[in-house]
Each structure stands twice: as C-alpha cells, then as structure tokens.
Design a protein around this motif. Structure first.
Motif, PDB file in Angstrom:
ATOM      1  N   PRO A  28       0.698  -1.331  -0.057  1.00 17.97           N
ATOM      2  CA  PRO A  28       0.197  -0.353  -0.407  1.00 17.97           C
ATOM      3  C   PRO A  28       0.658   1.124   0.193  1.00 17.97           C
ATOM      4  CG  PRO A  28      -0.295  -1.002   1.775  1.00 17.97           C
ATOM      5  CD  PRO A  28       0.307  -2.050   1.497  1.00 17.97           C
ATOM      6  N   THR A  29       2.133   1.312   0.699  1.00 16.05           N
ATOM      7  CA  THR A  29       2.869   2.136   0.820  1.00 16.05           C
ATOM      8  C   THR A  29       3.470   2.753  -0.814  1.00 16.05           C
ATOM      9  OG1 THR A  29       3.181   2.116   3.020  1.00 16.05           O
ATOM     10  CG2 THR A  29       4.971   3.306   1.525  1.00 16.05           C
ATOM     11  N   CYS A  30       4.042   1.559  -1.300  1.00 15.49           N
ATOM     12  CA  CYS A  30       5.104   2.359  -2.322  1.00 15.49           C
ATOM     13  C   CYS A  30       4.164   1.134  -3.908  1.00 15.49           C
ATOM     14  CB  CYS A  30       6.295   1.023  -2.617  1.00 15.49           C
ATOM     15  SG  CYS A  30       6.430  -0.652  -2.413  1.00 15.49           S
ATOM     16  N   ALA A  31       3.370   0.512  -3.955  1.00 19.54           N
ATOM     17  CA  ALA A  31       2.361   0.115  -5.155  1.00 19.54           C
ATOM     18  C   ALA A  31       3.441  -0.977  -5.943  1.00 19.54           C
ATOM     19  CB  ALA A  31       2.446   1.414  -5.723  1.00 19.54           C
ATOM     20  N   GLY A  32       4.015  -1.652  -4.874  1.00 17.36           N
ATOM     21  CA  GLY A  32       4.627  -2.712  -5.605  1.00 17.36           C
ATOM     22  C   GLY A  32       3.809  -4.334  -5.663  1.00 17.36           C
ATOM     23  N   VAL A  33       4.145  -4.959  -6.568  1.00 16.61           N
ATOM     24  CA  VAL A  33       3.419  -6.295  -6.277  1.00 16.61           C
ATOM     25  C   VAL A  33       4.641  -7.415  -6.431  1.00 16.61           C
ATOM     26  CG1 VAL A  33       1.872  -7.101  -8.033  1.00 16.61           C
ATOM     27  CG2 VAL A  33       1.728  -4.715  -7.125  1.00 16.61           C
ATOM     28  N   TRP A  34       4.462  -8.771  -5.214  1.00 19.25           N
ATOM     29  CA  TRP A  34       4.660  -9.720  -5.461  1.00 19.25           C
ATOM     30  C   TRP A  34       3.905 -10.645  -6.319  1.00 19.25           C
ATOM     31  CZ3 TRP A  34       9.311 -11.474  -4.345  1.00 19.25           C
ATOM     32  CH2 TRP A  34       9.787 -13.493  -4.106  1.00 19.25           C
ATOM     33  N   ASP A 103       8.164  -3.347  -9.026  1.00 17.02           N
ATOM     34  CA  ASP A 103       8.316  -1.851  -8.133  1.00 17.02           C
ATOM     35  C   ASP A 103       7.266  -0.656  -9.149  1.00 17.02           C
ATOM     36  OD1 ASP A 103      10.102  -1.912  -6.454  1.00 17.02           O
ATOM     37  OD2 ASP A 103      11.644  -1.543  -7.965  1.00 17.02           O
ATOM     38  N   GLY A 104       6.896  -0.052  -8.474  1.00 21.83           N
ATOM     39  CA  GLY A 104       5.422   0.472  -8.345  1.00 21.83           C
ATOM     40  C   GLY A 104       5.538   0.956  -9.948  1.00 21.83           C
ATOM     41  N   GLY A 105       6.588   1.817 -10.109  1.00 23.59           N
ATOM     42  CA  GLY A 105       6.820   2.563 -11.305  1.00 23.59           C
ATOM     43  C   GLY A 105       6.731   1.344 -12.682  1.00 23.59           C
ATOM     44  N   GLU A 106       7.486   0.643 -12.528  1.00 20.37           N
ATOM     45  CA  GLU A 106       7.767  -1.198 -13.446  1.00 20.37           C
ATOM     46  C   GLU A 106       6.104  -0.979 -13.252  1.00 20.37           C
ATOM     47  OE1 GLU A 106      12.050  -2.166 -11.709  1.00 20.37           O
ATOM     48  OE2 GLU A 106      10.288  -3.835 -10.901  1.00 20.37           O
ATOM     49  N   LEU A 107       5.256  -1.107 -12.361  1.00 22.07           N
ATOM     50  CA  LEU A 107       4.014  -2.055 -12.856  1.00 22.07           C
ATOM     51  C   LEU A 107       3.410  -0.742 -13.629  1.00 22.07           C
ATOM     52  CD1 LEU A 107       2.051  -4.087 -12.130  1.00 22.07           C
ATOM     53  CD2 LEU A 107       1.252  -2.744 -10.556  1.00 22.07           C
ATOM     54  N   HIS A 108       4.265   0.347 -13.630  1.00 16.36           N
ATOM     55  CA  HIS A 108       3.674   1.193 -14.302  1.00 16.36           C
ATOM     56  C   HIS A 108       3.578   1.432 -15.873  1.00 16.36           C
ATOM     57  CE1 HIS A 108       0.841   4.982 -15.646  1.00 16.36           C
ATOM     58  NE2 HIS A 108       2.244   5.227 -16.430  1.00 16.36           N
ATOM     59  N   ALA A 109       4.731   0.342 -16.038  1.00 22.09           N
ATOM     60  CA  ALA A 109       5.581   0.478 -17.617  1.00 22.09           C
ATOM     61  C   ALA A 109       4.913  -0.516 -17.655  1.00 22.09           C
ATOM     62  CB  ALA A 109       7.192   0.869 -17.170  1.00 22.09           C
ATOM     63  N   ILE A 110       4.587  -1.195 -17.041  1.00 20.65           N
ATOM     64  CA  ILE A 110       4.671  -2.717 -17.506  1.00 20.65           C
ATOM     65  C   ILE A 110       3.110  -2.947 -18.091  1.00 20.65           C
ATOM     66  CG2 ILE A 110       3.767  -4.488 -16.493  1.00 20.65           C
ATOM     67  CD1 ILE A 110       6.492  -4.838 -14.828  1.00 20.65           C
ATOM     68  N   GLN A 111       1.676  -1.786 -17.964  1.00 19.76           N
ATOM     69  CA  GLN A 111       0.329  -2.308 -17.938  1.00 19.76           C
ATOM     70  C   GLN A 111       0.636  -1.093 -19.256  1.00 19.76           C
ATOM     71  OE1 GLN A 111      -0.584   0.029 -14.416  1.00 19.76           O
ATOM     72  NE2 GLN A 111      -1.806  -1.920 -13.412  1.00 19.76           N
ATOM     73  N   GLU A 112       1.671  -0.480 -19.716  1.00 13.74           N
ATOM     74  CA  GLU A 112       1.311   0.547 -20.924  1.00 13.74           C
ATOM     75  C   GLU A 112       1.185  -0.292 -21.806  1.00 13.74           C
ATOM     76  OE1 GLU A 112       4.468   2.904 -20.605  1.00 13.74           O
ATOM     77  OE2 GLU A 112       2.656   4.491 -19.462  1.00 13.74           O
ATOM     78  N   LYS A 113       2.411  -1.724 -21.783  1.00  7.07           N
ATOM     79  CA  LYS A 113       2.731  -2.863 -22.579  1.00  7.07           C
ATOM     80  C   LYS A 113       1.732  -3.674 -22.668  1.00  7.07           C
ATOM     81  CE  LYS A 113       6.756  -1.490 -24.367  1.00  7.07           C
ATOM     82  NZ  LYS A 113       7.165  -1.173 -25.355  1.00  7.07           N
ATOM     83  N   GLY A 114       1.375  -4.415 -21.118  1.00  6.88           N
ATOM     84  CA  GLY A 114       0.644  -5.175 -20.746  1.00  6.88           C
ATOM     85  C   GLY A 114       1.176  -6.480 -20.038  1.00  6.88           C
ATOM     86  N   VAL A 115       0.656  -6.145 -18.401  1.00 11.71           N
ATOM     87  CA  VAL A 115       1.689  -6.890 -17.644  1.00 11.71           C
ATOM     88  C   VAL A 115       1.796  -7.800 -17.757  1.00 11.71           C
ATOM     89  CG1 VAL A 115      -0.538  -8.115 -16.326  1.00 11.71           C
ATOM     90  CG2 VAL A 115       1.526  -6.975 -15.447  1.00 11.71           C
ATOM     91  N   ALA A 116       1.867  -8.723 -19.165  1.00 20.18           N
ATOM     92  CA  ALA A 116       1.790 -10.121 -19.300  1.00 20.18           C
ATOM     93  C   ALA A 116       3.206 -10.205 -19.935  1.00 20.18           C
ATOM     94  CB  ALA A 116       0.385 -10.855 -20.026  1.00 20.18           C
ATOM     95  N   SER A 117       3.147  -9.299 -20.311  1.00 18.20           N
ATOM     96  CA  SER A 117       4.620  -9.385 -21.544  1.00 18.20           C
ATOM     97  C   SER A 117       5.863  -9.380 -20.793  1.00 18.20           C
ATOM     98  CB  SER A 117       4.958  -8.183 -22.735  1.00 18.20           C
ATOM     99  OG  SER A 117       5.869  -7.832 -23.148  1.00 18.20           O
ATOM    100  N   ALA A 118       5.616  -8.534 -19.639  1.00 18.02           N
ATOM    101  CA  ALA A 118       7.238  -7.898 -18.421  1.00 18.02           C
ATOM    102  C   ALA A 118       7.113  -9.666 -17.826  1.00 18.02           C
ATOM    103  CB  ALA A 118       6.864  -6.943 -18.084  1.00 18.02           C
ATOM    104  N   LEU A 119       5.691  -9.626 -17.817  1.00 17.99           N
ATOM    105  CA  LEU A 119       6.117 -10.924 -16.418  1.00 17.99           C
ATOM    106  C   LEU A 119       6.436 -12.170 -17.184  1.00 17.99           C
ATOM    107  CD1 LEU A 119       2.733 -10.355 -14.211  1.00 17.99           C
ATOM    108  CD2 LEU A 119       5.401 -10.352 -13.492  1.00 17.99           C
TER     109      LEU A 119
END
Ligand SMILES: [Zn+2]
Ligand SMILES: [Zn+2]
Length: 130
Positions: A28-34, A103-119
């Motif tokens: 909830p603090t840095c918006a990172g995801v595990w 990281d939160g910023g990474e998640l934002h960048a990934i969502q621009e491409k589609g989260v599946a691509s980077a994961l």
C-alpha cells in the motif's frame, strides 16, 4: 509477508484488471507487487508464451539496489531481470521460490505494454534456469 522495500505488510491485489485470475500481493505504500510461482504459472497458462523474447540480465554494475526476497528464509537477494521489450522494466526475481517483485513504477510501465509481456519475460527466465 512484508514489502522488500518498505517492510510493511503486503495485501491481495489484482495486477491487471483484464486478467483477474492472476492475483498478487501488493504494497500500500510503494505500490509494488509480489507474484509467486503459482501466480506466474497461471499467467503462463492464459497467455501465449511465444509472444515474448528472451530475457536479458544486466551486468552487476548496472543493477540497482539489491532487494531481499519477502518469502524466503534465510533471506536471499532477488535477481534483476530486464525486459527486452521495455528496458525501463527491471523485475526482481527470486531464483529459489520463483517469486517476482515489481516496483510501483515498473508496474505502471508494464501496464502500458500489458502486464503479461513483462511478467512472461520473468517466467522465461525461470524456465531457462530449470
Ligand atoms: Zn513497499
Ligand atoms: Zn524467494
């Protein structure tokens, strides 16, 4: 389980609204995801793996701050996994439990491409280790 950056407890999140089957643990603090191995395997089942290119691991001098796996005991450092599709995206991945930290910023960048691509870059990274 606590955030590897903030050490606050992680809560359930859905990293991509288009793929509600895939659940993660979010800070909830840095918006990172595990995401754990089971989450990545589910992702692999629902997305075409052949979309994705080989992952690239940057040399150690390019790596940012080392994070510690929130799952593993004793503590292990996470590996940096860079997406070939978007070099802004560097995932932190655990070779031991096969979890991935975004990281939160990474998640934002990934969502621009589609989260599946980077994961799936991370999934391929683990598959290459087997
Ligand atoms: Zn955090
Ligand atoms: Zn781990």
């Amino acid at each position: 389980m606590n955030c590897p950056r903030c050490a606050v407890p992680l809560g359930d999140v859905t990293p991509d609204q288009k793929m509600s089957e895939v659940r993660g643990l979010g800070c909830p603090t840095c918006a990172g995801v595990w995401l754990e191995q089971k989450d990545l395997e589910r992702l692999q089942e629902i997305v075409e793996v052949t979309w994705f290119e080989l992952r690239h691991i940057p040399p150690p001098d390019l790596q940012a701050e080392l994070l510690t796996c929130p799952r593993c005991t004793p503590a292990r450092h996470l590996n940096k996994v860079q997406s070939d599709r978007d070099r802004k995206v560097v995932l932190d991945a655990c070779e031991h439990c096969h979890g991935v930290w975004l990281d939160g910023g990474e998640l934002h960048a990934i969502q621009e491409k589609g989260v599946a691509s980077a994961l799936l870059d991370a999934v391929r990274f683990f598959m290459g280790k087997r």
